[in-house]
Design a protein around this motif. Structure first.
Motif, PDB file in Angstrom:
ATOM      1  N   LEU A 176       0.828  -1.201   0.000  1.00  0.00           N
ATOM      2  CA  LEU A 176       0.000   0.000   0.000  1.00  0.00           C
ATOM      3  C   LEU A 176       0.867   1.258   0.000  1.00  0.00           C
ATOM      4  CD1 LEU A 176      -2.771   1.345   0.181  1.00  0.00           C
ATOM      5  CD2 LEU A 176      -2.622   1.146   2.680  1.00  0.00           C
ATOM      6  N   GLY A 177       1.938   1.220   0.820  1.00  0.00           N
ATOM      7  CA  GLY A 177       2.857   2.357   0.840  1.00  0.00           C
ATOM      8  C   GLY A 177       3.516   2.571  -0.506  1.00  0.00           C
ATOM      9  N   GLY A 178       3.872   1.457  -1.170  1.00  0.00           N
ATOM     10  CA  GLY A 178       4.471   1.568  -2.497  1.00  0.00           C
ATOM     11  C   GLY A 178       3.499   2.137  -3.515  1.00  0.00           C
ATOM     12  N   ARG A 179       2.261   1.672  -3.457  1.00  0.00           N
ATOM     13  CA  ARG A 179       1.236   2.191  -4.374  1.00  0.00           C
ATOM     14  C   ARG A 179       0.979   3.661  -4.108  1.00  0.00           C
ATOM     15  NH1 ARG A 179      -3.937  -0.719  -3.390  1.00  0.00           N
ATOM     16  NH2 ARG A 179      -4.672   0.589  -5.118  1.00  0.00           N
ATOM     17  N   PHE A 180       0.945   4.023  -2.805  1.00  0.00           N
ATOM     18  CA  PHE A 180       0.724   5.426  -2.436  1.00  0.00           C
ATOM     19  C   PHE A 180       1.844   6.303  -2.981  1.00  0.00           C
ATOM     20  CE2 PHE A 180       0.684   9.194   0.165  1.00  0.00           C
ATOM     21  CZ  PHE A 180      -0.654   9.393   0.476  1.00  0.00           C
ATOM     22  N   TRP A 181       3.087   5.823  -2.865  1.00  0.00           N
ATOM     23  CA  TRP A 181       4.245   6.586  -3.340  1.00  0.00           C
ATOM     24  C   TRP A 181       4.211   6.736  -4.860  1.00  0.00           C
ATOM     25  CZ3 TRP A 181       7.680   9.990  -2.215  1.00  0.00           C
ATOM     26  CH2 TRP A 181       8.833  10.124  -2.980  1.00  0.00           C
ATOM     27  N   ILE A 182       3.872   5.657  -5.551  1.00  0.00           N
ATOM     28  CA  ILE A 182       3.814   5.704  -7.015  1.00  0.00           C
ATOM     29  C   ILE A 182       2.731   6.668  -7.480  1.00  0.00           C
ATOM     30  CG2 ILE A 182       3.263   4.361  -9.090  1.00  0.00           C
ATOM     31  CD1 ILE A 182       4.577   1.944  -7.697  1.00  0.00           C
ATOM     32  N   GLU A 183       1.549   6.572  -6.850  1.00  0.00           N
ATOM     33  CA  GLU A 183       0.458   7.464  -7.228  1.00  0.00           C
ATOM     34  C   GLU A 183       0.781   8.912  -6.859  1.00  0.00           C
ATOM     35  OE1 GLU A 183      -2.947   8.796  -8.921  1.00  0.00           O
ATOM     36  OE2 GLU A 183      -2.136   6.761  -9.042  1.00  0.00           O
ATOM     37  N   SER A 184       1.453   9.127  -5.724  1.00  0.00           N
ATOM     38  CA  SER A 184       1.842  10.480  -5.322  1.00  0.00           C
ATOM     39  C   SER A 184       2.772  11.104  -6.357  1.00  0.00           C
ATOM     40  CB  SER A 184       2.525  10.460  -3.955  1.00  0.00           C
ATOM     41  OG  SER A 184       1.621  10.108  -2.936  1.00  0.00           O
ATOM     42  N   LYS A 185       3.695  10.302  -6.889  1.00  0.00           N
ATOM     43  CA  LYS A 185       4.599  10.832  -7.916  1.00  0.00           C
ATOM     44  C   LYS A 185       3.834  11.230  -9.164  1.00  0.00           C
ATOM     45  CE  LYS A 185       7.645   7.447  -8.033  1.00  0.00           C
ATOM     46  NZ  LYS A 185       8.892   6.714  -8.417  1.00  0.00           N
ATOM     47  N   LYS A 186       2.823  10.420  -9.512  1.00  0.00           N
ATOM     48  CA  LYS A 186       1.997  10.774 -10.679  1.00  0.00           C
ATOM     49  C   LYS A 186       1.196  12.054 -10.422  1.00  0.00           C
ATOM     50  CE  LYS A 186       1.356   6.000 -12.308  1.00  0.00           C
ATOM     51  NZ  LYS A 186       0.366   4.917 -12.566  1.00  0.00           N
ATOM     52  N   ILE A 187       0.640  12.133  -9.205  1.00  0.00           N
ATOM     53  CA  ILE A 187      -0.163  13.305  -8.839  1.00  0.00           C
ATOM     54  C   ILE A 187       0.697  14.561  -8.851  1.00  0.00           C
ATOM     55  CG2 ILE A 187      -1.360  14.432  -6.920  1.00  0.00           C
ATOM     56  CD1 ILE A 187      -3.099  12.430  -8.342  1.00  0.00           C
ATOM     57  N   TRP A 188       1.875  14.500  -8.208  1.00  0.00           N
ATOM     58  CA  TRP A 188       2.728  15.682  -8.143  1.00  0.00           C
ATOM     59  C   TRP A 188       3.384  15.984  -9.488  1.00  0.00           C
ATOM     60  CZ3 TRP A 188       2.321  19.407  -4.938  1.00  0.00           C
ATOM     61  CH2 TRP A 188       1.877  19.182  -3.637  1.00  0.00           C
ATOM     62  N   GLY A 189       3.537  14.953 -10.326  1.00  0.00           N
ATOM     63  CA  GLY A 189       4.044  15.209 -11.671  1.00  0.00           C
ATOM     64  C   GLY A 189       3.136  16.144 -12.443  1.00  0.00           C
ATOM     65  N   ILE A 190       1.833  16.016 -12.182  1.00  0.00           N
ATOM     66  CA  ILE A 190       0.847  16.924 -12.785  1.00  0.00           C
ATOM     67  C   ILE A 190       0.600  18.115 -11.865  1.00  0.00           C
ATOM     68  CG2 ILE A 190      -1.505  17.104 -13.691  1.00  0.00           C
ATOM     69  CD1 ILE A 190      -1.500  14.024 -13.905  1.00  0.00           C
ATOM     70  N   GLY A 191       0.493  17.852 -10.567  1.00  0.00           N
ATOM     71  CA  GLY A 191       0.070  18.868  -9.621  1.00  0.00           C
ATOM     72  C   GLY A 191       1.102  19.936  -9.330  1.00  0.00           C
ATOM     73  N   PHE A 192       2.410  19.570  -9.314  1.00  0.00           N
ATOM     74  CA  PHE A 192       3.415  20.585  -8.988  1.00  0.00           C
ATOM     75  C   PHE A 192       3.457  21.712 -10.008  1.00  0.00           C
ATOM     76  CE2 PHE A 192       7.741  22.232  -9.582  1.00  0.00           C
ATOM     77  CZ  PHE A 192       7.878  22.918  -8.375  1.00  0.00           C
ATOM     78  N   PRO A 193       3.608  21.401 -11.303  1.00  0.00           N
ATOM     79  CA  PRO A 193       3.595  22.524 -12.260  1.00  0.00           C
ATOM     80  C   PRO A 193       2.271  23.260 -12.289  1.00  0.00           C
ATOM     81  CG  PRO A 193       3.622  20.407 -13.418  1.00  0.00           C
ATOM     82  CD  PRO A 193       3.882  20.123 -11.973  1.00  0.00           C
ATOM     83  N   ALA A 194       1.158  22.522 -12.069  1.00  0.00           N
ATOM     84  CA  ALA A 194      -0.146  23.186 -12.020  1.00  0.00           C
ATOM     85  C   ALA A 194      -0.232  24.113 -10.817  1.00  0.00           C
ATOM     86  CB  ALA A 194      -1.262  22.137 -11.971  1.00  0.00           C
ATOM     87  N   SER A 195       0.254  23.663  -9.657  1.00  0.00           N
ATOM     88  CA  SER A 195       0.253  24.509  -8.457  1.00  0.00           C
ATOM     89  C   SER A 195       1.189  25.694  -8.631  1.00  0.00           C
ATOM     90  CB  SER A 195       0.683  23.689  -7.236  1.00  0.00           C
ATOM     91  OG  SER A 195      -0.252  22.674  -6.945  1.00  0.00           O
ATOM     92  N   LEU A 196       2.374  25.434  -9.194  1.00  0.00           N
ATOM     93  CA  LEU A 196       3.333  26.518  -9.435  1.00  0.00           C
ATOM     94  C   LEU A 196       2.717  27.584 -10.332  1.00  0.00           C
ATOM     95  CD1 LEU A 196       6.218  27.657  -9.173  1.00  0.00           C
ATOM     96  CD2 LEU A 196       6.838  26.281 -11.189  1.00  0.00           C
TER      97      LEU A 196
END
Length: 499
Positions: A24-44
């Protein structure tokens, strides 16, 4: 012997639970990277874009209290009115491009982009008279004449910004749906630096006043738009941009219907805050009340932009996974994003409680305004905390509530959210704010409490609806929508001849 078997069973159970936790932690980390891959530039992008409005407010606020109140009226009423409608009309691009990308129908994304550009340019032109006659409109609405006259002058400077928004929001959604929104983040980061520098030169050094502050904003925003156009039309989106095509004019009506339902959904949220600012303008000391309320709303909005970046991410992720037929992945993405957003909200909630009572000095030296803001910082802190939950499940933006729209936009359920918004905001929130503000004599505090009550009701209702969603049905609807509007990749003969 039985004891040894029981011990072995317990160890096996512990090992299984540990393995599941690790997975679950691994899945959470993988999904977090996908989310922040989109979310970081969008938030910036959103933090720096909204930051331009905040910086301009700060420079204008140090010119005078009336100018600060006038800017608040135009920015919170006129611009949010226009921005909310344009953003809502464009959220159909979120739905369509996100699902087309997930289904690997890349050629359709360029067609959706062109359709949305046509719709938004038409919408901006229809809204033009609001900016031309803004001063007279504010007077008719009963606002203080001195504030309304300055607001009418300021609104003319916002016309180029409105057309920037009409084009930018469409291109932004198109790029983020294909995970290429990093370019937008960097463009806005550079533009923010340019904006601060130009504002300082034009206002502080050259004493150009309002024209200097607004010229800096216009130049900075259009720098971003030019960069986006060069990126999209210059060959950096080869799979999704095949050139201008006559196909963009086909099936405009169903896309327009989806855009209008999206526009209504988001406008009801944007206009909610605008209505409350308008109500604040009827109080005895209108300039002070409007200025203080707008400062708090813009601070909340600036923080909110960070969560809106995550909203963009979950909207894209849900749309992609529904388009690909992965219901469990869409639901897990929502849970990961919500957890992350709440953690961010708690951090800024604590920060607002610690420094909120002195924050008004960034925007004004008027002690009356500072004193009013100091009475609102606790409400500001809880608004920030609520913002961390509401956007992900709704989809909001602006000073700024954006509830379970993130999921709704990704799955194409904008009309349902619009109905919930009407009940929670305008049937409950606004009347409560009026009663507390005027009858209970709580003034701006009462108005804000009413606003929060409306947002809480909306969040609870949409949260319940979201968690009761049949995701398999959403997949079937996404597939049907894509099949209905599918087009063959355009041939050379279909493209518009621009020469």
């Amino acid at each position: 012997m039985l004891d040894r078997i029981n011990i072995m069973d317990q160890r096996s159970l512990i090992h299984s639970e540990t393995k599941e936790t690790s997975e679950l932690g691994g899945r959470f980390w993988i999904e977090s990277k996908k989310i922040w891959g989109i979310g970081f530039p969008a938030s910036l992008a959103r933090v720096t874009q909204f930051g331009m409005f905040v910086v301009t407010q700060s420079f204008i606020g140090h010119i005078g209290k009336v100018e600060l109140a006038a800017y608040a009226l135009v920015q919170i009423l006129a611009i949010r009115f226009a921005h909310g409608l344009l953003l809502g009309m464009t959220s159909a691009t979120d739905t369509l491009c996100g699902q087309a990308f997930g289904a690997k129908q890349y050629h359709m994304m360029g067609v959706y982009l062109q359709r949305s550009l046509l719709i938004n340019l038409g919408t901006a032109t229809i809204l033009l008279p609001i900016f031309v006659f803004a001063g007279k409109i504010f007077i008719v609405l009963g606002q203080d004449a001195s504030i309304a006259n300055v607001a009418g002058y300021l609104s003319l400077w916002f016309i180029p910004i409105m057309y920037f928004l009409a084009l930018h929001v469409t291109i932004q959604k198109y790029l983020q749906a294909q995970l290429k929104n990093m370019i937008i983040g960097w463009l806005f980061a550079i533009s923010f630096g340019i904006h601060v520098l130009l504002s300082w030169i034009f206002v502080s050094k050259l004493n150009m006043g309002i024209p200097g502050a607004m010229a800096a904003m216009i130049l900075s925003n259009w720098f971003v738009l030019i960069g986006e156009c060069v990126y999209v039309f210059g060959g950096w989106c080869p799979h999704t941009w095949k050139g201008f095509t006559w196909s963009a004019f086909s099936d405009l009506l169903p896309v327009l219907r989806l855009s209008i339902s999206s526009g209504v959904m988001l406008c009801l949220e944007f206009w909610y805050n605008s209505t409350l600012v308008l109500i604040a303008g009827y109080m005895k000391n209108a300039a002070t009340e409007i200025s203080a309320f707008s400062i708090c709303l813009n601070i909340a909005g600036w923080d909110f932009m960070l969560c809106v970046g995550l909203l963009s991410a979950v909207s894209v992720r849900v749309g992609n996974e529904l388009g690909a037929g992965n219901t469990k992945a869409a639901l897990f993405s929502m849970k990961v994003t919500l957890t992350t957003s709440i953690a961010i909200g708690v951090f800024f909630w604590i920060l607002c409680l610690v420094v909120g009572h002195n924050i008004a000095y960034l925007f004004t030296t008027e002690e009356e305004v500072v004193n009013v803001v100091s009475t609102l910082y606790v409400l500001l802190a809880f608004s920030v905390l609520l913002n961390s939950v509401q956007p992900i499940l709704t989809g909001k933006k602006s000073g700024q509530w954006f509830p379970f729209t993130g999921i709704a936009v990704g799955s194409g359920r904008q009309a349902m959210v619009a109905l919930v918004n009407i009940g929670s905001y305008y049937v409950l929130g606004v009347p409560t704010g009026l009663l507390l503000g005027y009858v209970a004599n709580l003034k701006v505090q009462g108005i804000w409490i009413g606003m929060i009550i409306g947002v809480v009701i909306q969040t609870l209702v949409l949260g319940y609806i979201t968690f009761r969603t049949d995701w398999d049905e959403q997949v079937r609807r996404a597939s049907a929508r894509l099949n209905q509007w599918d087009l063959r990749p355009p041939k050379d003969s279909d493209r518009l001849q621009l020469s």
